[in-house]
Design a protein around this motif. Structure first.
Motif, PDB file in Angstrom:
ATOM      1  N   ILE A 124      -9.044  -3.701   5.949  1.00 15.65           N
ATOM      2  CA  ILE A 124      -7.549  -4.176   5.512  1.00 15.65           C
ATOM      3  C   ILE A 124      -7.470  -4.637   4.040  1.00 15.65           C
ATOM      4  CG2 ILE A 124      -5.687  -5.627   6.354  1.00 15.65           C
ATOM      5  CD1 ILE A 124      -7.113  -6.137   8.993  1.00 15.65           C
ATOM      6  N   SER A 183      -4.350  -0.442   6.429  1.00 19.12           N
ATOM      7  CA  SER A 183      -5.504  -0.561   7.126  1.00 19.12           C
ATOM      8  C   SER A 183      -6.508   0.648   7.267  1.00 19.12           C
ATOM      9  CB  SER A 183      -5.311  -1.261   8.852  1.00 19.12           C
ATOM     10  OG  SER A 183      -4.375  -0.242   9.347  1.00 19.12           O
ATOM     11  N   ARG A 231     -11.392  -2.476  -1.586  1.00 21.12           N
ATOM     12  CA  ARG A 231     -12.158  -2.564  -0.192  1.00 21.12           C
ATOM     13  C   ARG A 231     -13.407  -3.239  -0.397  1.00 21.12           C
ATOM     14  NH1 ARG A 231     -11.966   3.023   3.143  1.00 21.12           N
ATOM     15  NH2 ARG A 231     -12.517   1.381   4.700  1.00 21.12           N
ATOM     16  N   TRP A 241      -4.236  -5.555   0.748  1.00 26.40           N
ATOM     17  CA  TRP A 241      -2.927  -6.006   0.777  1.00 26.40           C
ATOM     18  C   TRP A 241      -2.418  -4.812   0.058  1.00 26.40           C
ATOM     19  CZ3 TRP A 241      -1.668  -9.702   3.725  1.00 26.40           C
ATOM     20  CH2 TRP A 241      -2.606 -10.381   4.182  1.00 26.40           C
ATOM     21  N   SER A 242      -1.201  -4.153   0.586  1.00 28.49           N
ATOM     22  CA  SER A 242      -0.569  -3.103  -0.097  1.00 28.49           C
ATOM     23  C   SER A 242       0.005  -3.537  -1.571  1.00 28.49           C
ATOM     24  CB  SER A 242       0.338  -2.495   0.701  1.00 28.49           C
ATOM     25  OG  SER A 242       1.469  -3.564   1.195  1.00 28.49           O
ATOM     26  N   ASN A 259       2.864  -4.899   4.560  1.00 26.90           N
ATOM     27  CA  ASN A 259       2.150  -5.358   3.421  1.00 26.90           C
ATOM     28  C   ASN A 259       0.685  -5.211   3.352  1.00 26.90           C
ATOM     29  OD1 ASN A 259       1.431  -7.416   5.380  1.00 26.90           O
ATOM     30  ND2 ASN A 259       1.955  -9.076   4.067  1.00 26.90           N
ATOM     31  N   GLN A 260       0.213  -4.390   4.340  1.00 30.54           N
ATOM     32  CA  GLN A 260      -1.149  -3.979   4.439  1.00 30.54           C
ATOM     33  C   GLN A 260      -1.320  -2.535   4.703  1.00 30.54           C
ATOM     34  OE1 GLN A 260      -2.520  -6.311   7.681  1.00 30.54           O
ATOM     35  NE2 GLN A 260      -2.626  -8.030   6.804  1.00 30.54           N
TER      36      GLN A 260
END
Length: 615
Positions: A149, A181, A260, A151-152, A178-179
């Motif tokens: 996961i 995954s 990541r 944060w976008s 806002n994520q």
């Protein structure tokens, strides 16, 4: 007489001397007194029958302490008004990556795809400013949650880019408010990474993907890495995959993979060799990476062969452009045709093709290349120091001591160390040093990180969590000892080991240990996106760059660019270089602290933390 000297001073400093000059004068007096006192003390102590060796050590410590205090106050007095000179960059530079300026490259005459390549010589002379984080930037989630996961707001990636990515990538990603995954390897996605890696293992002749490391596959170069899902899965199999993909103005694969916590680097081989020595990787993987392999007379395939170890594997996956129900042979031609003829000259053996996946194996026989009809000539000498050289139409590594087939032992025994030109005693001493250094680093960082931690008087500071940092860069990696010591101590980190050019190149040894690494010239910017690394480490780098006449100021701005907010910097160097580094650190708004290891040497530690500058 007094009036005469007063007029002289007024003519130099004015009627009211600057506070900085007064402070420097006062400090100079104290330094002079300290030095005279140390000399007098030495003479007096010698009369007291103290040993000459102890006197010299005490005298040197006192002088170093006085010099350090002088440099500290000098830096404060001379830089107090310069902090405001460093401005924040504009919004347009939030994702700025130097050396990748397509319009400037076109004006400089680069074409035929080379305008998308890395050209630092075109982008020199950029104005210094601090790159600010985007408005929605957040500190990455701790590992291993941050693997699945992100944060976008931390990456430049849109819904359209996800939809336009490969079919497997779309199945493994989900964009929420806002994520972003990612499906973990335990997921039940049909046709996911479990099935894909199992297919690769089967085509190689193994029973399962868990046998890949046992067969000698430890280091994988993942070209066009699709946001790192394949690399994340290989990591769970105890394999190291380095993601490499071209720079994209709209963000891209490398940025997401690094966010990541996976090792990645910007790069391509449009016109230049990759920044790796020959015979570096056990497997080259390229899934739907849109490379025209038969372009430029097969130079791209020759470059793949250069960095591949003897007996290594080339795994290529073609785009699934045919409709369902089409003949399997039609799918095979999509990959096979561009490479089929040329692979014979490269001494590659086609192992198998199935479901758009084709796997070749490089020969382990160095004599094969000269025995083939229309053979490609052999390169002269070794290319260990390969740093963005032009692509070469010749076969590398056949005369190297490192021509060791995949599957042979990679342990750091005497034979393997001698292949890399390293004496076993030197290697052992290096490991002992870094084991001790990692313990010291963590003990130093703990009270800094937990300075506000509530505790009762007498309680020890708690140890920092194992996942307080993930992405680490060793900017002067030497043998990769820091990487080894961090993993040995149970730290869950990924280290990018950087070997500076014009230093003894031990990158082949680092890669042979199963670590990620790359050659780099620190007079230039590093090929990565901003806000990537949680910690930067540099031992002896400032001394080296000073000898190379590189700009230390440029280096610190580059470090600030690639360091995430609230990230850490540890610099170990001689006292003069460290004090100069602290001056620059304060100038770019870092918190900085110099630590004397008190071992009688002229080495100092500079520990810095970058603040989170919010808009």
């Amino acid at each position: 007489m007094r009036r005469y000297w007063y007029k002289k001073l007024v003519s130099v400093f004015g009627p009211r001397p600057p506070v900085n000059w007064l402070l420097v004068c006062v400090v100079s007096v104290f330094v002079l007194i300290a030095l005279l006192r140390s000399s007098f003390s030495s003479s007096f102590d010698s009369m007291a029958s103290a040993s000459t060796r102890d006197l010299l050590i005490n005298d040197r410590k006192l002088k170093q302490s006085a010099t350090s205090d002088y440099l500290e106050l000098w830096s404060i007095s001379s830089n107090g008004n310069r902090l405001k000179d460093v401005d924040l960059c504009g919004k347009g530079k939030e994702y700025y990556v130097p050396c990748y300026n397509v319009s400037a490259n076109l004006l400089a005459g680069f074409k035929d795809g080379e305008e998308f390549d890395r050209h630092c010589e075109v982008s020199r002379g950029q104005q210094h400013c601090l790159i600010r984080p985007p408005k929605d930037y957040k500190i990455p989630l701790s590992w291993p949650i941050g693997r699945d996961i992100i944060w976008s707001g931390n990456v430049k990636l849109s819904q359209d880019q996800i939809l336009s990515s490969g079919s497997m990538t779309k199945r493994l990603m989900l964009l929420e408010e806002n994520q972003i995954s990612f499906q973990s390897e335990e997921g039940s996605v049909v046709g996911g990474m479990n099935d894909y890696s199992r297919l690769i293992a089967k085509l190689i002749g193994l029973r399962s993907e868990y046998e890949l490391p046992e067969s000698g596959v430890h280091r994988v170069l993942d070209i066009g890495c699709g946001f790192g899902s394949f690399g994340a899965h290989l990591l769970s199999l105890n394999m190291m995959a380095v993601c490499m993909a071209p720079f994209g103005l709209t963000g891209g694969q490398v940025q997401v993979a690094l966010e990541r916590g996976l090792p990645a680097i910007l790069g391509n081989f449009i016109s230049k060799q990759l920044p790796f020595p020959s015979l570096s990787y056990d497997m080259i993987h390229c899934a739907q990476c849109n490379i025209v392999w038969d372009d430029k007379g097969g130079l791209f395939l020759i470059e793949i062969d250069r960095v591949l170890k003897p007996g290594g594997y080339v795994v290529l996956t073609s785009p699934a452009t045919t409709q369902q129900g089409s003949a399997t042979t039609a799918k095979k031609r999509q990959i096979g045709n561009p490479i089929e003829d040329f692979s014979q000259k490269l001494c590659w053996n086609l192992l198998a093709q199935e479901e758009d996946v084709s796997i070749w194996q490089k020969t382990a026989d160095a004599q094969c290349y000269t025995s083939r009809k229309g053979a490609i000539p052999l390169c002269e000498g070794e290319d260990v120091q390969s740093y963005y050289r032009p692509l070469a139409h010749c076969i590398s590594g056949t005369n190297s001591k490192r021509w060791v087939p995949v599957g042979r032992s990679n342990s750091m025994n005497t034979i393997n160390l001698e292949i890399h030109g390293v004496h076993p005693d030197d290697f052992s001493d290096d490991m002992e040093f870094w084991r001790s250094a990692v313990i010291n680093y963590w003990s130093l960082l703990s009270p800094l990180i937990f300075s506000d931690h509530p505790k009762r008087p007498g309680d020890e500071d708690p140890l920092p969590p194992y996942n307080m940092m993930r992405n680490v860069m060793d900017m002067n990696a030497h043998y990769g000892g820091l990487n080894a010591a961090l993993l040995e101590s149970g730290k869950s980190v990924t280290v990018m080991n950087v070997v500076p050019t014009n230093t003894p190149n031990k990158l082949p040894l680092i890669l042979n240990r199963g670590f990620a690494g790359v050659l780099h010239d620190w007079c230039e910017s590093f090929p990565t996106y901003p806000r990537i690394y949680d910690m930067l480490h540099a031992k002896g780098l400032l001394s080296h760059l000073t000898l190379q006449r590189c700009s230390i100021i440029d280096l610190f701005f580059e470090m600030d660019r690639i360091l995430r907010p609230e990230g850490w910097v540890i610099i170990s160097d001689k006292v003069g270089h460290v004090e100069h580094g602290r001056t620059l650190a304060l100038q770019i708004r870092w918190e900085a602290r110099v630590i004397d290891p008190e071992n009688g040497s002229d080495q100092r530690l500079l520990i810095c933390q970058k603040p989170f500058i919010r808009k």
